[in-house]
Design a protein around this motif. Structure first.
Motif, PDB file in Angstrom:
ATOM      1  N   ALA A  47      -7.956  -6.522  -7.670  1.00  0.00           N
ATOM      2  CA  ALA A  47      -8.495  -5.159  -7.730  1.00  0.00           C
ATOM      3  C   ALA A  47      -7.988  -4.322  -6.557  1.00  0.00           C
ATOM      4  CB  ALA A  47     -10.024  -5.191  -7.750  1.00  0.00           C
ATOM      5  N   ASP A  48      -7.969  -4.905  -5.361  1.00  0.00           N
ATOM      6  CA  ASP A  48      -7.463  -4.195  -4.182  1.00  0.00           C
ATOM      7  C   ASP A  48      -5.993  -3.815  -4.351  1.00  0.00           C
ATOM      8  OD1 ASP A  48      -9.913  -4.390  -2.885  1.00  0.00           O
ATOM      9  OD2 ASP A  48      -9.316  -6.093  -1.638  1.00  0.00           O
ATOM     10  N   VAL A  49      -5.183  -4.770  -4.816  1.00  0.00           N
ATOM     11  CA  VAL A  49      -3.747  -4.517  -5.005  1.00  0.00           C
ATOM     12  C   VAL A  49      -3.532  -3.405  -6.028  1.00  0.00           C
ATOM     13  CG1 VAL A  49      -1.609  -5.506  -5.939  1.00  0.00           C
ATOM     14  CG2 VAL A  49      -2.932  -6.777  -4.237  1.00  0.00           C
ATOM     15  N   LEU A  50      -4.228  -3.488  -7.151  1.00  0.00           N
ATOM     16  CA  LEU A  50      -4.065  -2.465  -8.191  1.00  0.00           C
ATOM     17  C   LEU A  50      -4.536  -1.095  -7.719  1.00  0.00           C
ATOM     18  CD1 LEU A  50      -5.063  -4.445 -11.396  1.00  0.00           C
ATOM     19  CD2 LEU A  50      -2.792  -3.625 -10.749  1.00  0.00           C
ATOM     20  N   LEU A  51      -5.637  -1.069  -6.969  1.00  0.00           N
ATOM     21  CA  LEU A  51      -6.154   0.199  -6.460  1.00  0.00           C
ATOM     22  C   LEU A  51      -5.126   0.887  -5.557  1.00  0.00           C
ATOM     23  CD1 LEU A  51      -8.661   2.047  -6.406  1.00  0.00           C
ATOM     24  CD2 LEU A  51      -9.428   0.763  -4.409  1.00  0.00           C
ATOM     25  N   VAL A  52      -4.553   0.137  -4.646  1.00  0.00           N
ATOM     26  CA  VAL A  52      -3.556   0.713  -3.738  1.00  0.00           C
ATOM     27  C   VAL A  52      -2.258   1.025  -4.487  1.00  0.00           C
ATOM     28  CG1 VAL A  52      -2.239   0.371  -1.613  1.00  0.00           C
ATOM     29  CG2 VAL A  52      -4.595  -0.430  -1.733  1.00  0.00           C
ATOM     30  N   ALA A  53      -1.846   0.155  -5.408  1.00  0.00           N
ATOM     31  CA  ALA A  53      -0.621   0.402  -6.177  1.00  0.00           C
ATOM     32  C   ALA A  53      -0.747   1.689  -6.989  1.00  0.00           C
ATOM     33  CB  ALA A  53      -0.317  -0.779  -7.088  1.00  0.00           C
TER      34      ALA A  53
END
Length: 117
Positions: A72-78
């Motif tokens: 979720a963190d990776v997708l949010l920043v991406a």
């Protein structure tokens, strides 16, 4: 505020450079969480002690939840980066071109694999 509005607000506040660095951090955290889960999976397969096995399974479940958080963190920043790239046409074009090349290469690999079956 919906999710897309939050993504835009966060992206605008931090900017592209900061979020590129943040994506590196989040990617590293995802890698660590995934590897921890994999390590516990291997331990689970080797373990025959019921008490230890139960403890390993609890830890593995926690590791799986942690990995989901990191995804979720990776997708949010991406997604923030994807939004911010719109204001950097040269950067956006380069990234899109690279994605196109990488996708084509993977499609070729898939086709090769299918021929082996």
């Amino acid at each position: 505020m919906n999710l897309q509005e939050k993504i835009i607000a966060i992206a605008n506040y931090h900017g592209l450079e900061n979020q590129l660095t943040k994506l590196s951090e989040e990617g590293a955290e995802l890698a660590a969480a995934t590897l921890k889960g994999l390590g516990l999976l291997l331990k689970e397969h080797k373990c025959s002690n019921p008490k230890k096995l139960e403890r390993i399974r609890r830890k593995k479940k926690l590791a799986e939840e942690k990995a989901k958080e990191e995804v979720a963190d990776v997708l949010l920043v991406a997604r923030q980066i994807e939004y911010l790239m719109l204001s950097e046409p040269k950067f956006e074009k380069k990234i899109t071109d690279l994605m196109q090349q990488k996708a084509e290469r993977e499609i070729s690999r898939i086709k090769e694999d299918e021929q082996c079956i």
